[in-house]
Scaffold this motif. Structure first.
Motif, PDB file in Angstrom:
ATOM      1  N   GLU A   1       0.703  -0.836   0.143  1.00  0.00           N
ATOM      2  CA  GLU A   1       0.080  -0.161   0.153  1.00  0.00           C
ATOM      3  C   GLU A   1       1.158   1.249  -0.426  1.00  0.00           C
ATOM      4  OE1 GLU A   1      -2.146  -3.074   1.847  1.00  0.00           O
ATOM      5  OE2 GLU A   1      -0.152  -2.561   2.380  1.00  0.00           O
ATOM      6  N   ASN A   2       2.257   1.499   0.123  1.00  0.00           N
ATOM      7  CA  ASN A   2       2.970   2.416   0.024  1.00  0.00           C
ATOM      8  C   ASN A   2       3.394   2.909  -1.240  1.00  0.00           C
ATOM      9  OD1 ASN A   2       2.477   2.424   2.654  1.00  0.00           O
ATOM     10  ND2 ASN A   2       4.564   1.687   3.660  1.00  0.00           N
TER      11      ASN A   2
ATOM     12  N   LEU B   1      -7.800  -5.597  -4.522  1.00  0.00           N
ATOM     13  CA  LEU B   1      -7.416  -6.707  -4.959  1.00  0.00           C
ATOM     14  C   LEU B   1      -7.021  -6.691  -6.027  1.00  0.00           C
ATOM     15  CD1 LEU B   1     -10.244 -10.016  -4.628  1.00  0.00           C
ATOM     16  CD2 LEU B   1      -7.449 -10.264  -4.171  1.00  0.00           C
ATOM     17  N   ARG B   2      -7.246  -5.596  -6.978  1.00  0.00           N
ATOM     18  CA  ARG B   2      -6.629  -4.604  -8.469  1.00  0.00           C
ATOM     19  C   ARG B   2      -5.688  -4.273  -7.616  1.00  0.00           C
ATOM     20  NH1 ARG B   2     -11.199  -3.532 -10.108  1.00  0.00           N
ATOM     21  NH2 ARG B   2     -11.243  -1.796  -9.210  1.00  0.00           N
TER      22      ARG B   2
ATOM     23  N   GLU C   1      -1.136  -5.386  -9.879  1.00  0.00           N
ATOM     24  CA  GLU C   1      -1.189  -4.351 -10.378  1.00  0.00           C
ATOM     25  C   GLU C   1       0.512  -3.678  -9.712  1.00  0.00           C
ATOM     26  OE1 GLU C   1      -3.222  -0.941  -9.876  1.00  0.00           O
ATOM     27  OE2 GLU C   1      -5.012  -1.225 -11.437  1.00  0.00           O
ATOM     28  N   ARG C   2       0.432  -3.936  -8.348  1.00  0.00           N
ATOM     29  CA  ARG C   2       1.731  -3.395  -8.107  1.00  0.00           C
ATOM     30  C   ARG C   2       2.981  -5.193  -8.349  1.00  0.00           C
ATOM     31  NH1 ARG C   2      -1.319  -0.193  -6.424  1.00  0.00           N
ATOM     32  NH2 ARG C   2      -1.128   1.407  -4.922  1.00  0.00           N
ATOM     33  N   ALA C   3       2.676  -6.181  -7.828  1.00  0.00           N
ATOM     34  CA  ALA C   3       3.180  -6.817  -8.003  1.00  0.00           C
ATOM     35  C   ALA C   3       3.458  -7.502 -10.015  1.00  0.00           C
ATOM     36  CB  ALA C   3       1.863  -8.876  -8.001  1.00  0.00           C
TER      37      ALA C   3
ATOM     38  N   LEU D   1     -12.262 -17.860   5.557  1.00  0.00           N
ATOM     39  CA  LEU D   1     -10.639 -17.384   5.600  1.00  0.00           C
ATOM     40  C   LEU D   1     -10.973 -18.369   3.835  1.00  0.00           C
ATOM     41  CD1 LEU D   1      -8.297 -16.389   5.633  1.00  0.00           C
ATOM     42  CD2 LEU D   1      -7.516 -18.938   6.980  1.00  0.00           C
ATOM     43  N   CYS D   2     -11.055 -19.652   3.424  1.00  0.00           N
ATOM     44  CA  CYS D   2     -10.304 -20.398   2.564  1.00  0.00           C
ATOM     45  C   CYS D   2     -11.118 -19.902   1.342  1.00  0.00           C
ATOM     46  CB  CYS D   2     -10.903 -21.683   2.498  1.00  0.00           C
ATOM     47  SG  CYS D   2      -9.760 -22.517   3.952  1.00  0.00           S
ATOM     48  N   GLU D   3     -12.168 -19.565   1.437  1.00  0.00           N
ATOM     49  CA  GLU D   3     -13.556 -18.763   0.065  1.00  0.00           C
ATOM     50  C   GLU D   3     -12.377 -18.242  -0.438  1.00  0.00           C
ATOM     51  OE1 GLU D   3     -18.030 -17.777  -1.564  1.00  0.00           O
ATOM     52  OE2 GLU D   3     -17.694 -18.305   1.197  1.00  0.00           O
ATOM     53  N   ASN D   4     -12.181 -16.943   0.617  1.00  0.00           N
ATOM     54  CA  ASN D   4     -11.792 -15.567   0.461  1.00  0.00           C
ATOM     55  C   ASN D   4     -10.151 -15.701   0.198  1.00  0.00           C
ATOM     56  OD1 ASN D   4     -13.996 -14.270   1.638  1.00  0.00           O
ATOM     57  ND2 ASN D   4     -12.759 -13.331   3.402  1.00  0.00           N
ATOM     58  N   VAL D   5      -9.411 -16.929   0.352  1.00  0.00           N
ATOM     59  CA  VAL D   5      -8.561 -17.193  -0.418  1.00  0.00           C
ATOM     60  C   VAL D   5      -8.605 -17.626  -1.796  1.00  0.00           C
ATOM     61  CG1 VAL D   5      -6.528 -18.706   0.283  1.00  0.00           C
ATOM     62  CG2 VAL D   5      -6.770 -17.482   1.720  1.00  0.00           C
ATOM     63  N   ARG D   6      -9.241 -18.521  -2.116  1.00  0.00           N
ATOM     64  CA  ARG D   6      -9.554 -18.667  -3.223  1.00  0.00           C
ATOM     65  C   ARG D   6     -10.332 -17.295  -4.503  1.00  0.00           C
ATOM     66  NH1 ARG D   6     -12.598 -22.973  -0.768  1.00  0.00           N
ATOM     67  NH2 ARG D   6     -12.031 -24.264  -0.339  1.00  0.00           N
ATOM     68  N   ILE D   7     -10.504 -16.681  -3.916  1.00  0.00           N
ATOM     69  CA  ILE D   7     -10.978 -15.053  -4.711  1.00  0.00           C
ATOM     70  C   ILE D   7      -9.485 -14.983  -4.870  1.00  0.00           C
ATOM     71  CG2 ILE D   7     -12.631 -13.042  -4.244  1.00  0.00           C
ATOM     72  CD1 ILE D   7     -14.777 -13.863  -2.968  1.00  0.00           C
ATOM     73  N   ALA D   8      -9.010 -14.133  -3.689  1.00  0.00           N
ATOM     74  CA  ALA D   8      -7.947 -13.170  -3.794  1.00  0.00           C
ATOM     75  C   ALA D   8      -6.854 -14.200  -5.255  1.00  0.00           C
ATOM     76  CB  ALA D   8      -7.241 -13.330  -3.081  1.00  0.00           C
ATOM     77  N   GLN D   9      -6.754 -15.938  -4.944  1.00  0.00           N
ATOM     78  CA  GLN D   9      -6.280 -16.459  -6.006  1.00  0.00           C
ATOM     79  C   GLN D   9      -6.047 -16.093  -6.913  1.00  0.00           C
ATOM     80  OE1 GLN D   9      -6.272 -20.212  -3.568  1.00  0.00           O
ATOM     81  NE2 GLN D   9      -4.302 -19.928  -3.546  1.00  0.00           N
TER      82      GLN D   9
END
Length: 448
Positions: free
Chosen positions: A32-33, A73-74, A78-80, A125-133
């Motif tokens: 974020e920085n 997430l976007r 973008e940073r990655a 948490l597992c569902e959120n992680v899959r969304i992020a992945q």
């Protein structure tokens, strides 16, 4: 997971020192920085030299009851891509609560808070992680966090929680050995037991940091030298698996470069000691024991029966109500929920307010300049009455507006400088930047 080697947390305050530091293979930046289109020149120079840069997120709140925010997430994706990162990392934590899911005010913690180690929390948490992945262009690794309090009625140990998370999602792990030490002091959890339960094949890298103990509570400050117990946990981890990367974190109170280099050497020796204990390669090179994970792959994912949509939403709502009650007690002064340690919750509440004061002072450094020694007590008084509902920059504006509405500060010159600062940033249109600065400088000259 690719080998990273020896790393250090990149911060603007030590950018020059990191650039000259020998033996640095990679750095980690707070996602974020940094802005993808305006990366710091010092960071770009490191990349040109072949130093790997990994973005480390702090605001997704994947352990929260809500699904991950698409915009956050976007931004992380973008940073990655801008940094050419081989992976991104985040935390197993919640950072906000309330809102539409619970029909209650939206609250921001401004800090990483522990999720309950329950089946409900793990499902969410597992569902959120899959969304992020699915949204990220590179593999994701999640960090265990330090905590000042425990949730009542937990069903899993930390090791069990992390192990099942990996089995169900294939996510990688960022193990912070300083956080294991923090949880040992604060919650009586044995680091060896957590390490023994970890799926070492999922290890992405390791964090090492310092802290301090006060009145029986360990504070994970990232502003003090790494203590021997943390290095001992690192040695224990290295005896079980070769860490693909080990990174020193330091966020404040930066020492001379020579001291940072000595800490890095102590960290390297702790890893080598673990490898000697295991009878393996004492250099620390090589893949994680049990087989490394390459590229965008992951560990085997264990299927779990999927509940219906209504069941998933009920689970999120139950978790959301519980997290909102906890966060409200910490930042809005509502009663501490039943079953929680009231003393530890009070310590956590004070720590959150202190962190808010410190971060606001960084994002709006003019405020402590204008208010002088009165800044901190004034902000802590404001924080007791006003939970943070947005980011830290919004918090800075709200704090200034709060003081002005109360007719504070009492010194006319200081109040005028604060009003100019607030109008310059909160008004309908930007005002001349130099005017507030000139008023502030006059106040400072009068004080001097």
């Amino acid at each position: 997971m690719r080998r990273l080697g020896t790393g250090i947390g990149w911060r603007p305050e030590i950018a020059d020192a990191v650039e000259r530091m020998p033996g640095i293979d990679w750095v980690e930046v707070v996602a974020e920085n940094v802005c993808p289109g305006h990366l710091p020149q010092a960071l770009l120079r490191l990349r040109e030299r072949g130093v790997t840069v990994v973005p480390h997120g702090v605001s997704l709140g994947l352990g929260g009851a809500d699904r991950p925010d698409e915009g956050r997430l976007r931004a992380l994706a973008e940073r990655a891509e801008a940094l050419g990162a081989p992976l991104v990392t985040e935390h197993i934590a919640f950072v906000r609560a309330g809102g539409a899911l619970t029909a209650s005010p939206r609250l921001e913690a401004g800090h990483l808070l522990p999720v309950p180690r329950t089946r409900d929390a793990l499902d969410v948490l597992c569902e959120n992680v899959r969304i992020a992945q699915r949204a990220l262009p590179v593999p994701l690794a999640l960090e265990n966090i330090a905590a000042l309090f425990s949730w009542p009625g937990e069903e899993l140990t930390e090791g069990q929680f992390l192990s099942e998370l990996v089995e169900r999602t294939g996510v990688h792990l960022l193990i912070d050995v300083a956080n294991l030490h923090t949880n040992h002091v604060n919650r009586g959890e044995e680091p060896a037991q957590a390490l023994a339960a970890l799926p070492v094949e999922a290890l992405a890298y390791v964090h090492v940091a310092g802290g301090f103990e006060r009145d029986g509570v360990w504070h994970d400050s990232h502003a003090h030298p790494v203590p021997r117990p943390v290095l001992d946990i690192l040695t224990d981890l290295a005896a079980r698996a070769v860490p693909p990367g080990v990174l020193l974190e330091r966020d404040e109170n930066f020492p001379e470069p020579g001291e940072l280099e000595r800490e890095l050497e102590a960290i390297g020796e702790a890893v080598r000691a673990g490898r000697r204990r295991a009878g393996g390669d004492a250099s620390g090179d090589g893949a994680v024991a049990g087989g490394a994970v390459a590229g965008g792959g992951g560990v085997a994912v264990l299927a779990r029966p999927v509940t219906g949509v209504r069941g998933r939403e009920d689970t999120r709502q139950r978790l959301g109500v519980a997290q909102a009650a906890v966060l409200s007690s910490l930042v809005a002064g509502t009663p501490v929920p039943e079953g929680f340690d009231r003393v530890r919750m009070a310590v956590q509440a004070r720590a959150l307010a202190a962190k808010r004061a410190g971060v606001v002072a960084k994002v709006a450094p003019e405020l402590p300049e204008i208010l002088g020694a009165g800044y901190r007590p004034a902000f802590l008084g404001y924080a007791r009455e006003r939970p943070m509902g947005g980011g830290y920059r919004r918090d800075a504006l709200d704090f200034a507006g709060y003081l002005l509405a109360a007719g504070l500060p009492q010194e006319a010159g200081v109040r005028k400088a604060l009003r100019e600062w607030w109008l310059d940033r909160a008004g309908p249109a930007p005002r001349a930047r130099g005017r507030a600065g000139r008023v502030r400088r006059r106040v400072l000259l009068l004080r001097g």
